[in-house]
Design an enzyme around this catalytic site. Sequence first.
Site, short mmCIF file in Angstrom:
data_model
loop_
_atom_site.label_atom_id
_atom_site.label_comp_id
_atom_site.label_asym_id
_atom_site.label_seq_id
_atom_site.Cartn_x
_atom_site.Cartn_y
_atom_site.Cartn_z
N SER A 237 -1.49 45.98 -12.71
CA SER A 237 -2.66 45.86 -11.77
C SER A 237 -2.15 45.33 -10.51
O SER A 237 -2.50 45.73 -9.35
CB SER A 237 -3.96 45.42 -12.19
N ASP B 68 0.85 37.13 -10.57
CA ASP B 68 1.58 38.51 -10.75
C ASP B 68 1.57 39.06 -9.51
O ASP B 68 2.42 39.81 -9.17
CB ASP B 68 0.57 39.40 -11.59
#
Length: 397
Positions: free
Chosen positions: A147, A205
């Site tokens: 994502s 991330d």
Amino acid sequence: MADQSFILSAPGKVILHGEHAVVYGKIAIAIGVNLRTFLRLQPCDNGKVTLSLPNTDTHVSWNLHELESLTSAYYQNDLVNPLPLLPEQIEKLRQFSGIPAGDADTRILAVLAFLYLYLSIFAKSRLPSLKIVVWSELPTGAGLGSSAAYSVCMAAALLNAGSVISHCPLDGVETARWNENELDIINKWAFQGEKIIHGNPSGVDNAVGTWGGALKYKAGEITPLKRVPVLRILLTNTKVPRSTKILVAGVRDRLKKFPGIINPVLDSIDAVSCKCEHVLEEIAEHPSLSHYCVLEELFDINQQHLNVLGVGHPSLDRLCQVTLSHGLHSKLTGAGGGGCGITLLRPDTDASVIVAVLQELRDCGYDCWETNIGAPGVSLHVPSALREEILHAVSGL
């Protein structure tokens, strides 16, 4: 606005060391993995915005005049420093899209993240007609930052199309990257997308997806490692589903029950992360096989620690057994309890060994890839430099 089509990509990530210990203020090392998400943006003149996500069979389209009715909610946003995400903005997008409140389907959240980024970045200008296709080599829901790679690609593409960041020149080179200030802007907007998808992400991330290489994360502070070698690994997805929330809660319960036992384990994991950081820097400057032997030992030590914390799984034990029978060393990456594991490949690892290990792991029902870690962050590509199957995937719709 840039009027040319372009293709860009961003990497996924693995946690090299520090899983679960990072929750208690210890160091975690996150590193880019060269399984990438690709995005192709094509300006068009049909008065529509089209988003295609072929991995999840998601294809949506809006008329510009419909989207223009939403821009007032995003007009105040600062293109360099995004304002805090407001719940009412997301609720308005849900109502516009006919999505019930609380629906957390990944495909829906990806669409909402796109709409938020598109409207925020173009609210003060004329909404452009675009066709966007996003395709990924990363499996979803495997803890590999899929994502975040999506959010980084989307932020970079829209900022690039809106001339908020420069359209990187590609004369004579296959890939190009943006300067540090522009990467910082990309990262900030990607973090906004991650918030829509994950609620309260750490920011690790999307930072790895933006800058690539490796990052050290401790108590909310993210620090890029100065010198990071590219390491070969096998990445294995056991395909065993797990809940990160439940696993984190299990470690917390074990810590409360056995603080005198678990606290030293967390401290030792922190020491493993610190040692790994130093070894990575040494490999980047003066590589030798002895460095890889140290990394292998650190894999073994940390895997045992993670088993003590209660986040191991028979599928991960099997991964470690198969690879060790061929002289290779593995550990889980991410939350554990199944999910993914990584196996270090030394520079002198024979190709026949890799073929044999991959076959055995696939016979176990796992998905496996040979890839690299230490991968570059978000990058703009010359189409001719991309592998044919990737180019076809991102441009064929």
